[in-house]
Design a protein around this motif. Structure first.
Motif, PDB file in Angstrom:
ATOM      1  N   PRO A  15       2.493   0.996  -5.980  1.00 17.20           N
ATOM      2  CA  PRO A  15       3.206  -0.050  -5.245  1.00 17.20           C
ATOM      3  C   PRO A  15       2.569  -1.426  -5.410  1.00 17.20           C
ATOM      4  O   PRO A  15       3.147  -2.432  -4.995  1.00 17.20           O
ATOM      5  N   VAL A  22       9.401  -1.808  -3.419  1.00 19.08           N
ATOM      6  CA  VAL A  22       9.249  -0.355  -3.435  1.00 19.08           C
ATOM      7  C   VAL A  22       8.941   0.127  -2.025  1.00 19.08           C
ATOM      8  O   VAL A  22       8.514  -0.648  -1.165  1.00 19.08           O
ATOM      9  N   THR A  23       9.144   1.399  -1.819  1.00 13.54           N
ATOM     10  CA  THR A  23       8.810   2.013  -0.536  1.00 13.54           C
ATOM     11  C   THR A  23       8.205   3.381  -0.784  1.00 13.54           C
ATOM     12  O   THR A  23       8.502   4.026  -1.796  1.00 13.54           O
ATOM     13  N   ARG A  24       7.364   3.819   0.130  1.00 11.45           N
ATOM     14  CA  ARG A  24       6.673   5.091  -0.002  1.00 11.45           C
ATOM     15  C   ARG A  24       7.576   6.223   0.477  1.00 11.45           C
ATOM     16  O   ARG A  24       8.302   6.084   1.470  1.00 11.45           O
ATOM     17  N   TRP A  31       6.123   6.434  -4.740  1.00  8.87           N
ATOM     18  CA  TRP A  31       6.821   5.218  -4.343  1.00  8.87           C
ATOM     19  C   TRP A  31       8.061   5.098  -5.225  1.00  8.87           C
ATOM     20  O   TRP A  31       8.028   5.412  -6.414  1.00  8.87           O
TER      21      TRP A  31
END
Length: 354
Positions: A15, A22-24, A31
């Motif tokens: 990330p 982006v997101t986890r 990600w």
């Protein structure tokens, strides 16, 4: 009325440098930078990619799925043991049956040898050992509950004394009760608590985690009931089952879902589920994948017999990890654990060198 689904996609190595882009996924090692938004209306499905940065523009009814995709999965506490889901864990298969499809009879009738095998697999890196006393292979012979109890309880008692975390693989309430009393901490039911009318109450009263698996039918696990879109159909079925079990008193944090690879499904169905596996993260539950040594591996590799499917099993386990599966249920523990450690090394390097 339209129904929406979200499948995380466009995964990135790190990330770092992608703030807001982006997101986890589920608090784990992955990600992603986009969602595949699936809209189904009157039996027809349409798809489009939505960047993570535009998640706020998604329909209101989808925002709950966005939140569940991102939320870390709550660790399981089994006595003094804690199983965390910030990375994929291995569940070791321990069959104490004479007729399981891949290793039937290996320790049947010898609780001491079975327990030694379970302790060994725990030492090789399995987070818990899944003990089963009835084969669920196609055309497997039904086992009377009393016989199943006699098979599994002596093994579970020995494993518990050795400090091993244990799940019981059964669809019978009587076996669940006996196994939990003997030291098991998780119920893994291939019928999702539908085969036995008492099963749901047993799990609620025990307060234990439970695995809900999709199969063709609670009483005929290999009957094919899927239509032309198996991924969405299995998702809908698991979503409804999770809601029912949660309403009965089992917290969602203690519910694990399993798409049931090989149960009432064609090879094409299985491949669709495996490719779309990240969709199930939208249920907000830890995801178990059990593809080890399954027939589809043989079908894709010159009909290799069950004991010659190690390569395919590891490949499917890694594919599952790369799509977020929190639990990999496997026969071959050291090989799978090694593969996961190497993959983890790749992820760690990506984070430190960005």
């Amino acid at each position: 009325m339209a129904r929406f689904y979200l499948r995380p996609t466009a995964f990135v190595d790190t990330p770092i440098g992608f703030d807001g882009e982006v997101t986890r996924l589920a608090g784990g090692l992955l990600w992603h930078s986009a969602y595949e938004l699936i809209e189904r209306h009157e039996g027809r499905a349409s798809k489009r990619l939505v960047p993570v940065s535009e998640a706020g523009s998604l329909p209101d009814e989808v925002q709950a799925i966005v939140a569940r995709l991102a939320a870390p999965r709550v660790p399981l506490t089994l006595g003094t043991r804690t199983i965390r889901f910030d990375q994929s864990q291995v569940a070791a298969i321990l069959n104490v049956t004479p007729d399981s499809f891949s290793d039937g009879g290996a320790t049947y009738g010898d609780p001491e040898a079975a327990a030694e095998a379970g302790v060994r697999m725990a030492g090789e890196g399995a987070a818990f050992v899944d003990v089963g006393g009835e084969s669920t292979r196609p055309k497997g012979e039904p086992v009377w509950a009393g016989d199943e109890v006699a098979r599994v309880v002596p093994v579970i008692e020995r494993l518990a004394r050795a400090g091993v975390a244990i799940s019981i693989d059964t669809r019978k309430a009587e076996v669940m009760e006996a196994a939990l009393a003997a030291g098991a901490g998780i119920v893994n039911d291939v019928s999702a608590l539908l085969h036995d009318d008492r099963a749901l109450d047993i799990v609620v009263r025990a307060g234990c985690p439970v695995v809900l698996m999709h199969a063709g039918d609670p009483n005929d696990l290999h009957e094919r009931t899927l239509g032309p879109d198996p991924l969405l159909q299995v998702y809908d079925w698991l979503e409804a089952r999770v809601a029912t079990v949660e309403a009965a008193g089992v917290p969602r944090a203690k519910i694990i879902v399993d798409p049931g690879i090989g149960f009432g499904k064609t090879i094409a169905d299985n491949l669709a589920l495996l490719n779309g596996l990240a969709l199930f993260q939208g249920l907000g539950c830890p995801l178990m994948l059990g593809a080890s040594r399954k027939r589809m591996i043989g079908a894709l590799s010159n009909e290799a017999p069950a004991d010659q499917r190690l390569g395919g099993s590891v490949a499917l386990a890694l594919n599952g990890a790369m799509l977020g599966a929190q639990i990999l249920r496997v026969h071959d523990v050291p090989e799978t654990v090694q593969a996961l450690r190497v993959w983890r090394g790749l992820r760690d390097q990506a984070l430190t060198s960005a």
